[in-house]
Design an enzyme around this catalytic site. Structure first.
Site, PDB file in Angstrom:
ATOM      1  NE  ARG A  78     -16.536   0.402   5.547  1.00 13.17           N
ATOM      2  CZ  ARG A  78     -15.916  -0.699   5.119  1.00 13.17           C
ATOM      3  NH1 ARG A  78     -15.271  -0.708   3.976  1.00 13.17           N
ATOM      4  NH2 ARG A  78     -15.958  -1.803   5.828  1.00 13.17           N
ATOM      5  CG  HIS A 122     -11.513  -3.716   8.197  1.00 14.32           C
ATOM      6  ND1 HIS A 122     -12.137  -2.953   7.236  1.00 14.32           N
ATOM      7  CD2 HIS A 122     -10.623  -4.500   7.531  1.00 14.32           C
ATOM      8  CE1 HIS A 122     -11.636  -3.255   6.040  1.00 14.32           C
ATOM      9  NE2 HIS A 122     -10.710  -4.191   6.200  1.00 14.32           N
ATOM     10  CD  GLU A 167     -13.760  -7.485   2.382  1.00 21.79           C
ATOM     11  OE1 GLU A 167     -12.740  -8.066   2.793  1.00 21.79           O
ATOM     12  OE2 GLU A 167     -13.775  -6.785   1.365  1.00 21.79           O
ATOM     13  CG  ASN A 295     -16.304  -4.176   0.861  1.00 19.60           C
ATOM     14  OD1 ASN A 295     -17.006  -3.165   0.909  1.00 19.60           O
ATOM     15  ND2 ASN A 295     -15.475  -4.523   1.828  1.00 19.60           N
ATOM     16  CE1 TYR A 297     -10.722  -3.576  -3.745  1.00 21.22           C
ATOM     17  CE2 TYR A 297     -12.206  -4.948  -2.438  1.00 21.22           C
ATOM     18  CZ  TYR A 297     -11.389  -3.836  -2.556  1.00 21.22           C
ATOM     19  OH  TYR A 297     -11.236  -2.981  -1.497  1.00 21.22           O
ATOM     20  CD  GLU A 353     -12.995  -2.651   1.598  1.00 24.71           C
ATOM     21  OE1 GLU A 353     -12.372  -3.420   0.847  1.00 24.71           O
ATOM     22  OE2 GLU A 353     -13.026  -2.765   2.833  1.00 24.71           O
TER      23      GLU A 353
HETATM   24  O1  IFM Z   1      -7.293  -4.293   1.912  1.00 26.31           O
HETATM   25  C1  IFM Z   1      -8.448  -5.051   1.814  1.00 26.31           C
HETATM   26  C2  IFM Z   1      -9.459  -4.624   2.856  1.00 26.31           C
HETATM   27  O2  IFM Z   1      -8.946  -4.691   4.141  1.00 26.31           O
HETATM   28  C3  IFM Z   1     -10.686  -5.510   2.783  1.00 26.31           C
HETATM   29  N1  IFM Z   1     -11.200  -5.586   1.444  1.00 26.31           N
HETATM   30  C4  IFM Z   1     -10.280  -5.857   0.378  1.00 26.31           C
HETATM   31  C5  IFM Z   1      -9.090  -4.911   0.456  1.00 26.31           C
HETATM   32  C6  IFM Z   1      -8.105  -5.172  -0.695  1.00 26.31           C
HETATM   33  O3  IFM Z   1      -7.638  -6.483  -0.677  1.00 26.31           O
END
Ligand code: IFM
Length: 447
Positions: A78, A122, A167, A295, A297, A353
């Protein structure tokens, strides 16, 4: 006791990157300026004073990077297209040399048996469009659809998977309300306009994709956090719903045909910053897509906070933190996937992500990024369980292939499974790259 965690047959494994974070060549071959070229050069915007002028020099080293992907066994990759590289002023004349770069990249991927997944946006809006109001200006929506149309025409025969926006919440809130990312604006009225225009532009791009007759699939990628109650009081459970309304349903509702959550629309209205919805807009934002890009985290524990207009706040972290300051919460990926799958009637999901910030560096040439390895394993076990419980997830992209420019943190935060020595541009696969290679080979992991 360990167990084997298998992924379904045909599950796709990939890695993700973004144009401004890796390409460099910021002014080469006719590329126009983006809001990030401008923002990163303004003193004080990036904590380290760095910029993406060179980054990982991927523009010149893409062949080497595709070879690296092939060595890792990636099945899909990607990347994002820099809008000002292909249309320098955002609208009007295309830049053939810029388009040619992506065409060559796509061909190199296909020659290596790696399926391309292209993201249109992006975060690097052409500065020329920002000068006319950027995403707050409804005209940008139309320019975005025109840009999408051009890319579908030129690459649609070879790119099977497209993401409209990466995002959009980060663009809207961090870029226009908090002002910590480009374009660095702090204005709630502008934010409300940007929210709606981003979603509208997603829908128009989807319609342009259908009209182009491209054979592939298209969707949007959202930024997500798994929200958990910090305690079991009824008001805390209600605060979790508020958090989901403001951070999750605000973006998914208009895309899945449910419109904006009422309390969110009311909030912006009450602040004199209404969402600028016109007749027919919500039909456009909910133009049917094939998949949702997720995405994720981390998680956040939530508490009620009546003193804040939104009614909630995040509790203090209780888990160990990654080098990004996020809670290391291995269960959060599986939990969020279950939540979103239940909420929207089991959509097809790609994890576009997921990854870990860990700055462990080389010792005698070897990078044992154990915190990343452990957390990635935890995320993946949770994901395998959520799939077994019925979520329809068919691809996973680790963020990121390479260490890269982490926006306002410059190069000080490393997310790559491959180390980048920015002095020499040497790439060194980390222990996490080996974990990933093996995971792909086995389509599963022991944990
Ligand atoms: O680096 C970023 C990415 O550009 C968008 N999502 C989160 C990642 C980590 O912070």
């Amino acid at each position: 006791m360990t167990a084997w965690h298998a992924f379904p047959e045909g599950f796709e494994w990939g890695a993700a990157t973004a144009a401004y974070q890796i390409e460099g060549a910021s002014l080469e071959d006719g590329k126009g300026l983006s809001i990030w070229d401008v923002f990163s050069h303004q003193p004080g915007r990036v904590v380290t004073g760095e910029d993406g002028d060179v980054a990982c020099d991927h523009y010149h080293r893409y062949r080497e990077d595709v070879a690296l992907m092939a060595e890792l066994g990636l099945q899909t990759y990607r990347f994002s297209i820099s809008w000002p590289r292909v249309i320098p002023f955002g609208a009007g004349e295309p830049n053939e040399k810029g388009i040619d770069f992506y065409s060559r990249l796509v061909d190199a991927l296909l020659e290596s048996g790696i399926r391309p997944c292209a993201t249109l946006y992006h975060w690097d809006l052409p500065q020329a469009l920002q000068d006319m109001g950027g995403w707050a200006n409804r005209d940008t929506v139309k320019h975005f659809a025109d840009y999408g149309r051009l890319m579908f025409e030129r690459l649609g025969d070879r790119v099977p998977r497209w993401v409209t926006h990466n995002e959009p919440s980060i663009t809207a809130i961090l870029g226009h309300q908090w002002g910590v990312l480009a374009p660095g604006i702090r204005d709630l009225g502008v934010t409300a306009r940007v929210i709606h225009h981003l979603l509208l532009s997603h829908g128009l791009a989807v319609q342009a994709f259908r009209a182009s007759g491209s054979p592939g699939e298209i969707g949007i990628t959202t930024a997500n956090t798994s929200y958990e109650p910090a305690d079991d009081r009824p008001e805390t459970l209600e605060a979790v719903e508020a958090a989901r309304d403001f951070s999750t349903r605000l973006w998914h509702g208009p895309v899945f045909g449910r419109g904006y959550p009422e309390r969110v629309a009311r909030y912006y209205e009450s602040k004199g910053a209404p969402l600028p919805i016109e007749a027919g807009d919500l039909e456009i934002t909910s133009s049917p897509t094939e998949f949702l890009g997720v995405n994720l985290y981390s998680r956040a524990q939530v508490l009620p906070d009546p003193s804040r207009g939104v009614g909630f706040r995040n509790a203090e972290p209780t888990l160990p933190l990654t080098d990004m300051g996020y809670e290391a919460a291995p269960h959060s990926l599986g939990d969020f996937v279950r939540f979103i799958s239940d909420e929207y009637d089991r959509p097809l999901i790609y994890i576009t992500e997921n990854g870990v910030c860990d700055n462990t560096g080389p010792k005698e040439g070897i990078i044992e990024d154990t915190p990343r390895v452990e957390l990635l394993r935890g995320f993946l076990v949770g994901l395998a369980e959520a799939i077994r419980d019925g979520a329809d997830v068919r691809a996973y992209y680790v963020w990121s292939l390479l260490d890269n420019f982490e926006w306002a943190f410059g190069y000080s935060r490393r997310f790559g499974i491959v180390w980048v020595d920015y002095e020499t541009q040497r790439r060194i696969p980390k222990a996490s790259a080996e974990l990933y290679r093996k995971l792909i080979q086995d389509n599963g992991l022991e944990a």
